[in-house]
Design a protein around this motif. Structure first.
Motif, PDB file in Angstrom:
ATOM      1  N   PHE A  72       0.820  -1.209   0.000  1.00 56.18           N
ATOM      2  CA  PHE A  72       0.000   0.000   0.000  1.00 56.18           C
ATOM      3  C   PHE A  72       0.861   1.270   0.000  1.00 56.18           C
ATOM      4  O   PHE A  72       0.737   2.128  -0.884  1.00 56.18           O
ATOM      5  N   ALA A  73       1.725   1.426   0.990  1.00 55.18           N
ATOM      6  CA  ALA A  73       2.537   2.649   1.086  1.00 55.18           C
ATOM      7  C   ALA A  73       3.451   2.831  -0.125  1.00 55.18           C
ATOM      8  O   ALA A  73       3.508   3.937  -0.692  1.00 55.18           O
ATOM      9  N   PRO A  74       4.180   1.792  -0.591  1.00 55.73           N
ATOM     10  CA  PRO A  74       5.019   1.990  -1.785  1.00 55.73           C
ATOM     11  C   PRO A  74       4.212   2.370  -3.028  1.00 55.73           C
ATOM     12  O   PRO A  74       4.667   3.179  -3.841  1.00 55.73           O
ATOM     13  N   ALA A  75       3.025   1.782  -3.178  1.00 58.47           N
ATOM     14  CA  ALA A  75       2.196   2.110  -4.339  1.00 58.47           C
ATOM     15  C   ALA A  75       1.770   3.574  -4.311  1.00 58.47           C
ATOM     16  O   ALA A  75       1.699   4.235  -5.355  1.00 58.47           O
ATOM     17  N   LEU A  76       1.486   4.090  -3.126  1.00 54.15           N
ATOM     18  CA  LEU A  76       1.119   5.496  -3.002  1.00 54.15           C
ATOM     19  C   LEU A  76       2.325   6.390  -3.266  1.00 54.15           C
ATOM     20  O   LEU A  76       2.202   7.442  -3.906  1.00 54.15           O
ATOM     21  N   GLY A  80       3.770   9.947  -6.599  1.00 56.31           N
ATOM     22  CA  GLY A  80       4.413  11.258  -6.549  1.00 56.31           C
ATOM     23  C   GLY A  80       3.453  12.383  -6.207  1.00 56.31           C
ATOM     24  O   GLY A  80       3.597  13.502  -6.727  1.00 56.31           O
ATOM     25  N   LEU A  81       2.499  12.129  -5.338  1.00 57.33           N
ATOM     26  CA  LEU A  81       1.543  13.168  -4.962  1.00 57.33           C
ATOM     27  C   LEU A  81       2.263  14.283  -4.207  1.00 57.33           C
ATOM     28  O   LEU A  81       3.101  14.021  -3.346  1.00 57.33           O
ATOM     29  N   PRO A  82       1.950  15.527  -4.516  1.00 53.71           N
ATOM     30  CA  PRO A  82       2.710  16.638  -3.931  1.00 53.71           C
ATOM     31  C   PRO A  82       2.381  16.875  -2.458  1.00 53.71           C
ATOM     32  O   PRO A  82       1.241  16.745  -2.022  1.00 53.71           O
ATOM     33  N   PHE A  86       3.901   8.983   2.679  1.00 52.28           N
ATOM     34  CA  PHE A  86       3.106   7.902   3.253  1.00 52.28           C
ATOM     35  C   PHE A  86       4.019   6.930   4.002  1.00 52.28           C
ATOM     36  O   PHE A  86       5.008   6.452   3.452  1.00 52.28           O
ATOM     37  N   ARG A  87       3.659   6.641   5.261  1.00 58.27           N
ATOM     38  CA  ARG A  87       4.436   5.713   6.082  1.00 58.27           C
ATOM     39  C   ARG A  87       3.597   4.480   6.394  1.00 58.27           C
ATOM     40  O   ARG A  87       2.464   4.587   6.847  1.00 58.27           O
ATOM     41  N   MET A 125      -5.731   7.560  -3.127  1.00 61.11           N
ATOM     42  CA  MET A 125      -5.601   6.472  -2.161  1.00 61.11           C
ATOM     43  C   MET A 125      -6.729   5.455  -2.328  1.00 61.11           C
ATOM     44  O   MET A 125      -6.502   4.238  -2.259  1.00 61.11           O
ATOM     45  N   LEU A 126      -7.939   5.940  -2.542  1.00 56.38           N
ATOM     46  CA  LEU A 126      -9.069   5.041  -2.756  1.00 56.38           C
ATOM     47  C   LEU A 126      -8.834   4.148  -3.970  1.00 56.38           C
ATOM     48  O   LEU A 126      -9.081   2.940  -3.932  1.00 56.38           O
TER      49      LEU A 126
END
Length: 209
Positions: A72-76, A80-82, A86-87, A125-126
């Motif tokens: 999940f976190a790596p995909a987010l 590259g969302l400004p 994400f942790r 994210m959704l």
């Protein structure tokens, strides 16, 4: 009401970062200063089976469920969302969704409040969590009924339409839904406008009479 950088309607809570002294426990349970910029986006997870962090000390700052994994976190991050990092984390809500269960998800760290667009971030994210876990992810209905039985989806009420839900379910890119609409051209003639369509700029510091 207002708009975030993506053009989506938000509430005044997005401006808590401009007045940190106002941040504190309230109806939403906000207890940390960074949390004030997140609810206009992460509140969308109230329309899903993911916890939006209620029942913890970081509501709307963390999102998770029993089924997300380490992807999940790596995909987010790959998006590259400004203005956000994400942790990966695990947490256990004391009440509300999945109370007492250990959940896995992400914590949102806002790194640039000027660049951060809360609604666009949550919409992305959704789409990611639905793509990674299509057999587990589910939308909540208003009255608790099962999907496909004619019950209203809470996400549709939060967004004002079913367009986001349908785009996510179809594995389409939902981010264009966050783009501000193009201004109407020639929608009314000058003969019916009370004020000129392109008024001259007012001298700085002067108020209209």
């Amino acid at each position: 009401m207002g708009k975030d950088d993506g053009g989506a309607v938000t509430t005044g809570i997005a401006r808590l970062h401009d007045a940190p002294e106002l941040a504190g426990p309230g109806r939403l349970g906000l207890v940390t200063h960074p949390t004030g910029v997140l609810p206009p986006g992460t509140c969308l997870f109230e329309g899903t089976d993911l916890s939006e962090g209620r029942g913890t000390t970081q509501p709307f700052e963390i999102v998770g469920a029993p089924y997300p994994d380490g992807r999940f976190a790596p995909a987010l991050a790959e998006l590259g969302l400004p203005g956000v990092h994400f942790r990966d984390l695990r947490f256990r809500p004391a009440f509300h969704k999945h109370a007492g269960r250990t959940l896995r998800g992400v914590q949102l760290h806002v790194t640039d409040r000027a660049a951060f667009a809360p609604v666009r971030t949550a919409v992305a994210m959704l789409a990611v969590v639905r793509r990674l876990h299509p057999d587990d992810f589910a939308w909540h209905t208003v009255d608790g009924g099962a999907e496909g039985t004619g019950h209203r989806h809470l996400i549709d009420l939060l967004c004002g339409s079913d367009r986001l839900r349908r785009a996510v379910d179809a594995d389409e890119d939902p981010l264009p839904l966050c783009d501000p609409p193009a201004p109407p051209g020639g929608w009314a003639g000058d003969d019916v406008l009370l004020y000129p369509a392109d008024p001259a700029p007012r001298p700085e510091g002067r108020c209209p009479r």
